[in-house]
Scaffold this motif. Structure first.
Motif, PDB file in Angstrom:
ATOM      1  N   ASP A 114       2.500  -2.334  -2.422  1.00  0.00           N
ATOM      2  CA  ASP A 114       3.425  -2.241  -3.547  1.00  0.00           C
ATOM      3  C   ASP A 114       4.851  -2.125  -3.013  1.00  0.00           C
ATOM      4  O   ASP A 114       5.076  -1.768  -1.857  1.00  0.00           O
ATOM      5  CB  ASP A 114       3.089  -1.036  -4.419  1.00  0.00           C
ATOM      6  CG  ASP A 114       1.765  -1.213  -5.161  1.00  0.00           C
ATOM      7  OD1 ASP A 114       1.245  -2.347  -5.186  1.00  0.00           O
ATOM      8  OD2 ASP A 114       1.248  -0.206  -5.697  1.00  0.00           O
ATOM      9  N   ALA A 115       5.816  -2.389  -3.873  1.00  0.00           N
ATOM     10  CA  ALA A 115       7.212  -2.418  -3.440  1.00  0.00           C
ATOM     11  C   ALA A 115       7.714  -1.072  -2.950  1.00  0.00           C
ATOM     12  O   ALA A 115       8.733  -1.006  -2.255  1.00  0.00           O
ATOM     13  CB  ALA A 115       8.098  -2.923  -4.583  1.00  0.00           C
ATOM     14  N   ASP A 116       7.017   0.021  -3.280  1.00  0.00           N
ATOM     15  CA  ASP A 116       7.420   1.344  -2.791  1.00  0.00           C
ATOM     16  C   ASP A 116       6.687   1.739  -1.511  1.00  0.00           C
ATOM     17  O   ASP A 116       6.822   2.865  -1.045  1.00  0.00           O
ATOM     18  CB  ASP A 116       7.195   2.398  -3.868  1.00  0.00           C
ATOM     19  CG  ASP A 116       5.718   2.535  -4.278  1.00  0.00           C
ATOM     20  OD1 ASP A 116       4.864   1.815  -3.703  1.00  0.00           O
ATOM     21  OD2 ASP A 116       5.433   3.356  -5.163  1.00  0.00           O
ATOM     22  N   GLY A 117       5.892   0.816  -0.944  1.00  0.00           N
ATOM     23  CA  GLY A 117       5.182   1.098   0.299  1.00  0.00           C
ATOM     24  C   GLY A 117       3.783   1.644   0.107  1.00  0.00           C
ATOM     25  O   GLY A 117       3.081   1.896   1.099  1.00  0.00           O
ATOM     26  N   SER A 118       3.332   1.810  -1.107  1.00  0.00           N
ATOM     27  CA  SER A 118       1.994   2.350  -1.371  1.00  0.00           C
ATOM     28  C   SER A 118       0.961   1.230  -1.479  1.00  0.00           C
ATOM     29  O   SER A 118       1.298   0.045  -1.531  1.00  0.00           O
ATOM     30  CB  SER A 118       2.003   3.170  -2.664  1.00  0.00           C
ATOM     31  OG  SER A 118       2.331   2.357  -3.780  1.00  0.00           O
ATOM     32  N   ASN A 119      -0.302   1.646  -1.525  1.00  0.00           N
ATOM     33  CA  ASN A 119      -1.424   0.722  -1.723  1.00  0.00           C
ATOM     34  C   ASN A 119      -1.460  -0.404  -0.689  1.00  0.00           C
ATOM     35  O   ASN A 119      -1.599  -1.586  -1.026  1.00  0.00           O
ATOM     36  CB  ASN A 119      -1.392   0.128  -3.135  1.00  0.00           C
ATOM     37  CG  ASN A 119      -1.582   1.169  -4.214  1.00  0.00           C
ATOM     38  OD1 ASN A 119      -2.355   2.116  -4.050  1.00  0.00           O
ATOM     39  ND2 ASN A 119      -0.855   1.028  -5.314  1.00  0.00           N
ATOM     40  N   VAL A 120      -1.355  -0.020   0.574  1.00  0.00           N
ATOM     41  CA  VAL A 120      -1.397  -1.007   1.657  1.00  0.00           C
ATOM     42  C   VAL A 120      -2.835  -1.459   1.888  1.00  0.00           C
ATOM     43  O   VAL A 120      -3.739  -0.640   1.989  1.00  0.00           O
ATOM     44  CB  VAL A 120      -0.826  -0.400   2.954  1.00  0.00           C
ATOM     45  CG1 VAL A 120      -0.890  -1.419   4.088  1.00  0.00           C
ATOM     46  CG2 VAL A 120       0.608   0.063   2.732  1.00  0.00           C
ATOM     47  N   ARG A 121      -3.043  -2.769   1.980  1.00  0.00           N
ATOM     48  CA  ARG A 121      -4.380  -3.264   2.298  1.00  0.00           C
ATOM     49  C   ARG A 121      -4.289  -4.599   3.030  1.00  0.00           C
ATOM     50  O   ARG A 121      -3.371  -5.385   2.790  1.00  0.00           O
ATOM     51  CB  ARG A 121      -5.244  -3.410   1.047  1.00  0.00           C
ATOM     52  CG  ARG A 121      -4.745  -4.427   0.029  1.00  0.00           C
ATOM     53  CD  ARG A 121      -5.570  -4.342  -1.242  1.00  0.00           C
ATOM     54  NE  ARG A 121      -5.141  -5.277  -2.258  1.00  0.00           N
ATOM     55  CZ  ARG A 121      -5.746  -6.443  -2.508  1.00  0.00           C
ATOM     56  NH1 ARG A 121      -6.815  -6.813  -1.807  1.00  0.00           N
ATOM     57  NH2 ARG A 121      -5.312  -7.239  -3.468  1.00  0.00           N
ATOM     58  N   MET A 122      -5.236  -4.835   3.908  1.00  0.00           N
ATOM     59  CA  MET A 122      -5.268  -6.081   4.653  1.00  0.00           C
ATOM     60  C   MET A 122      -5.859  -7.178   3.784  1.00  0.00           C
ATOM     61  O   MET A 122      -6.871  -6.976   3.111  1.00  0.00           O
ATOM     62  CB  MET A 122      -6.081  -5.922   5.939  1.00  0.00           C
ATOM     63  CG  MET A 122      -6.006  -7.129   6.855  1.00  0.00           C
ATOM     64  SD  MET A 122      -6.623  -6.795   8.539  1.00  0.00           S
ATOM     65  CE  MET A 122      -8.377  -6.601   8.186  1.00  0.00           C
ATOM     66  N   VAL A 123      -5.224  -8.366   3.809  1.00  0.00           N
ATOM     67  CA  VAL A 123      -5.673  -9.467   2.957  1.00  0.00           C
ATOM     68  C   VAL A 123      -5.943 -10.734   3.771  1.00  0.00           C
ATOM     69  O   VAL A 123      -6.084 -11.816   3.194  1.00  0.00           O
ATOM     70  CB  VAL A 123      -4.647  -9.760   1.841  1.00  0.00           C
ATOM     71  CG1 VAL A 123      -4.628  -8.633   0.820  1.00  0.00           C
ATOM     72  CG2 VAL A 123      -3.257  -9.980   2.417  1.00  0.00           C
ATOM     73  N   SER A 124      -5.986 -10.621   5.088  1.00  0.00           N
ATOM     74  CA  SER A 124      -6.443 -11.720   5.935  1.00  0.00           C
ATOM     75  C   SER A 124      -7.840 -11.377   6.432  1.00  0.00           C
ATOM     76  O   SER A 124      -8.402 -10.330   6.101  1.00  0.00           O
ATOM     77  CB  SER A 124      -5.479 -11.961   7.097  1.00  0.00           C
ATOM     78  OG  SER A 124      -5.258 -10.765   7.831  1.00  0.00           O
ATOM     79  N   ARG A 163      -7.001 -16.226  -2.124  1.00  0.00           N
ATOM     80  CA  ARG A 163      -6.937 -15.362  -3.303  1.00  0.00           C
ATOM     81  C   ARG A 163      -6.965 -13.911  -2.855  1.00  0.00           C
ATOM     82  O   ARG A 163      -7.755 -13.534  -1.985  1.00  0.00           O
ATOM     83  CB  ARG A 163      -8.120 -15.644  -4.230  1.00  0.00           C
ATOM     84  CG  ARG A 163      -8.069 -16.985  -4.907  1.00  0.00           C
ATOM     85  CD  ARG A 163      -9.287 -17.234  -5.769  1.00  0.00           C
ATOM     86  NE  ARG A 163      -9.592 -16.118  -6.678  1.00  0.00           N
ATOM     87  CZ  ARG A 163     -10.475 -16.192  -7.664  1.00  0.00           C
ATOM     88  NH1 ARG A 163     -11.165 -17.322  -7.855  1.00  0.00           N
ATOM     89  NH2 ARG A 163     -10.700 -15.154  -8.441  1.00  0.00           N
ATOM     90  N   LEU A 164      -6.126 -13.092  -3.463  1.00  0.00           N
ATOM     91  CA  LEU A 164      -6.068 -11.692  -3.057  1.00  0.00           C
ATOM     92  C   LEU A 164      -7.334 -10.935  -3.436  1.00  0.00           C
ATOM     93  O   LEU A 164      -7.635  -9.902  -2.830  1.00  0.00           O
ATOM     94  CB  LEU A 164      -4.837 -11.014  -3.661  1.00  0.00           C
ATOM     95  CG  LEU A 164      -3.487 -11.519  -3.130  1.00  0.00           C
ATOM     96  CD1 LEU A 164      -2.348 -10.745  -3.758  1.00  0.00           C
ATOM     97  CD2 LEU A 164      -3.428 -11.423  -1.619  1.00  0.00           C
ATOM     98  N   ASP A 165      -8.056 -11.425  -4.419  1.00  0.00           N
ATOM     99  CA  ASP A 165      -9.310 -10.758  -4.776  1.00  0.00           C
ATOM    100  C   ASP A 165     -10.488 -11.301  -3.972  1.00  0.00           C
ATOM    101  O   ASP A 165     -11.605 -10.811  -4.107  1.00  0.00           O
ATOM    102  CB  ASP A 165      -9.584 -10.874  -6.279  1.00  0.00           C
ATOM    103  CG  ASP A 165      -9.705 -12.320  -6.745  1.00  0.00           C
ATOM    104  OD1 ASP A 165      -9.455 -13.243  -5.933  1.00  0.00           O
ATOM    105  OD2 ASP A 165     -10.034 -12.535  -7.924  1.00  0.00           O
ATOM    106  N   GLN A 166     -10.235 -12.336  -3.127  1.00  0.00           N
ATOM    107  CA  GLN A 166     -11.276 -12.867  -2.241  1.00  0.00           C
ATOM    108  C   GLN A 166     -10.654 -13.189  -0.884  1.00  0.00           C
ATOM    109  O   GLN A 166     -10.658 -14.342  -0.433  1.00  0.00           O
ATOM    110  CB  GLN A 166     -11.916 -14.121  -2.840  1.00  0.00           C
ATOM    111  CG  GLN A 166     -12.651 -13.880  -4.136  1.00  0.00           C
ATOM    112  CD  GLN A 166     -13.257 -15.160  -4.706  1.00  0.00           C
ATOM    113  OE1 GLN A 166     -13.142 -16.233  -4.140  1.00  0.00           O
ATOM    114  NE2 GLN A 166     -13.931 -15.027  -5.842  1.00  0.00           N
ATOM    115  N   PRO A 167     -10.096 -12.206  -0.207  1.00  0.00           N
ATOM    116  CA  PRO A 167      -9.332 -12.474   1.016  1.00  0.00           C
ATOM    117  C   PRO A 167     -10.157 -13.029   2.168  1.00  0.00           C
ATOM    118  O   PRO A 167      -9.592 -13.625   3.096  1.00  0.00           O
ATOM    119  CB  PRO A 167      -8.744 -11.103   1.372  1.00  0.00           C
ATOM    120  CG  PRO A 167      -9.672 -10.113   0.733  1.00  0.00           C
ATOM    121  CD  PRO A 167     -10.127 -10.761  -0.522  1.00  0.00           C
ATOM    122  N   LEU A 168     -11.463 -12.858   2.154  1.00  0.00           N
ATOM    123  CA  LEU A 168     -12.294 -13.318   3.261  1.00  0.00           C
ATOM    124  C   LEU A 168     -12.725 -14.773   3.104  1.00  0.00           C
ATOM    125  O   LEU A 168     -13.482 -15.292   3.931  1.00  0.00           O
ATOM    126  CB  LEU A 168     -13.524 -12.422   3.402  1.00  0.00           C
ATOM    127  CG  LEU A 168     -13.243 -10.956   3.720  1.00  0.00           C
ATOM    128  CD1 LEU A 168     -14.546 -10.194   3.892  1.00  0.00           C
ATOM    129  CD2 LEU A 168     -12.379 -10.826   4.966  1.00  0.00           C
TER     130      LEU A 168
END
Length: 378
Positions: free
Chosen positions: A106-116, A170-175
């Motif tokens: 998120d733009a405030d630095g929260s909710n970091v997750r890998m999407v590759s 797709r961010l909901d199917q990053p793999l």
């Protein structure tokens, strides 16, 4: 008593002499500033950021306010906004990862997750228009392990891994990313046009590192640049009419030979790169900078009248990069950051009110690079 009187007379005479010297030969104002500060010299105090901006250089980084550090630890770079300004996609090597992978927060630095996929090596991610997908380059189809870093004995060089291909995920199917390029050689550095229809990217598919565009499905590939040398790091203007990029075009026989020898090893030397602008169809090429430094990661200001970019202009043989502004005619150069380490990869938020960039400032360990965001003051 007479001896005391003589001493007083001497002190009075000495004071008179000093007073005359100060009157007829005043102390230079620069010396007054050095000793007593600007207020004692009658000068206005420098404009300093508010106390809530401890990450800024007081009195110098005047375009930036309310700085927030978004990442803490690792190597984080190329942070780019979603089109609604609510999220950021970036590449990062952290938590024991052997190479960069793509993350979203998120733009405030929260909710970091890998999407590759977590495999291979990745670079240069960008959102699609509605924020449901990202584009990025990856080597994961060539093996789970990342390709090795370049040989440091060759000096400061950038690898252009031939295993890189461009994907859409797709961010909901990053793999399950969809591959968009299929040519041997380097394909990477893709960014999206404002209308969301075309990608501009760098490719080695025709034997040199040139700019191309294609649709978001990988179709209708068009070559934009043809001069010998590296063209890359391209971004569209906000109106979609122009493209800004970095380039190194060797001129002498020695420069051409050195460029080709490195390219045969899938390397480029970025020690001299200039900023260029072309129209979106590849016509009307204009060189913006002519300083002989390593200028890179250019991006248009919100009104498309200037370019912000990173350069080691003040330290041409070192790695102290700062951010600069320049007019489209090459005039009006203005330094934006003054940190003594690295500042790079700037991008304005879609509303033009914030700037994100990567920096070594406030690093807890050597080599640590983090993402920062600040309110932009024109």
């Amino acid at each position: 008593m007479r001896r005391a009187s003589v001493w007083w007379q001497c002190l009075i005479l000495l004071g008179a002499i000093v007073g005359m010297q100060l009157y007829f030969f005043p102390v230079p104002e620069s010396l007054v500033r050095a000793v007593a500060g600007p207020r004692a010299a009658g000068a206005a105090p420098p404009t300093a950021p508010a106390p809530s901006d401890p990450l800024l250089r007081p009195g110098e980084e005047r375009h930036l306010r309310n700085v927030r550090q978004l990442t803490f630890g690792g190597e984080n770079a190329e942070g780019y906004w979603s089109f609604d300004g609510k999220r950021i996609v970036f590449q990062s090597r952290r938590d024991g990862l052997p190479a960069d992978q793509i993350f979203v927060m998120d733009a405030d630095g929260s909710n970091v997750r890998m999407v590759s996929t977590g495999k291979g090596r990745t670079t240069c991610a960008f959102f699609n228009r509605d924020g449901s997908r990202i584009f990025y380059a990856s080597t994961h189809e060539s093996g789970d392990a990342p390709p090795p870093p370049p040989d440091l004995s060759m000096g400061y060089v950038w690898p252009v891994y031939p295993e890189y291909e461009i994907y859409r995920a797709r961010l909901d199917q990053p793999l399950r990313p969809r591959r968009l390029t299929y040519h041997p050689g380097y394909d990477a550095e893709a960014t999206l046009s404002p209308d969301g229809e075309r990608l501009v990217f760098t490719s080695l598919r025709e034997g040199d590192l040139d700019l191309y565009t294609m649709t978001i499905d990988g179709e209708d590939v068009r070559r934009l640049t043809t001069d010998l040398g590296y063209d890359g790091g391209a971004f569209y203007s906000h109106d979609g009419r122009m493209i800004v990029y970095r380039a190194h075009h060797p001129q002498t026989e020695e420069e051409i030979r050195a460029y080709r020898e490195l390219l045969a090893r899938n390397l480029v030397r970025p020690s001299q790169m200039e900023i260029f602008v072309i129209r979106a169809d590849g016509s009307g090429k204009r060189q913006i900078t002519r300083n002989g430094a390593a200028n890179f990661c250019p991006y248009f200001t919100p009104d498309d009248r200037k370019i912000i970019f990173a350069s080691n202009l003040e330290n041409p043989r070192g790695r102290n990069f700062d951010l600069y502004l320049i007019d489209l005619d090459g005039n009006g150069l203005e330094r934006i950051t003054f940190d003594e380490s690295f500042d790079g990869f700037p991008m304005f938020s879609p509303d033009g009110k914030r700037l994100i960039w990567a920096s070594n400032r406030n690093a807890r360990q050597r080599g640590e690079t983090n993402l920062f965001v600040a309110d932009w003051t024109p």
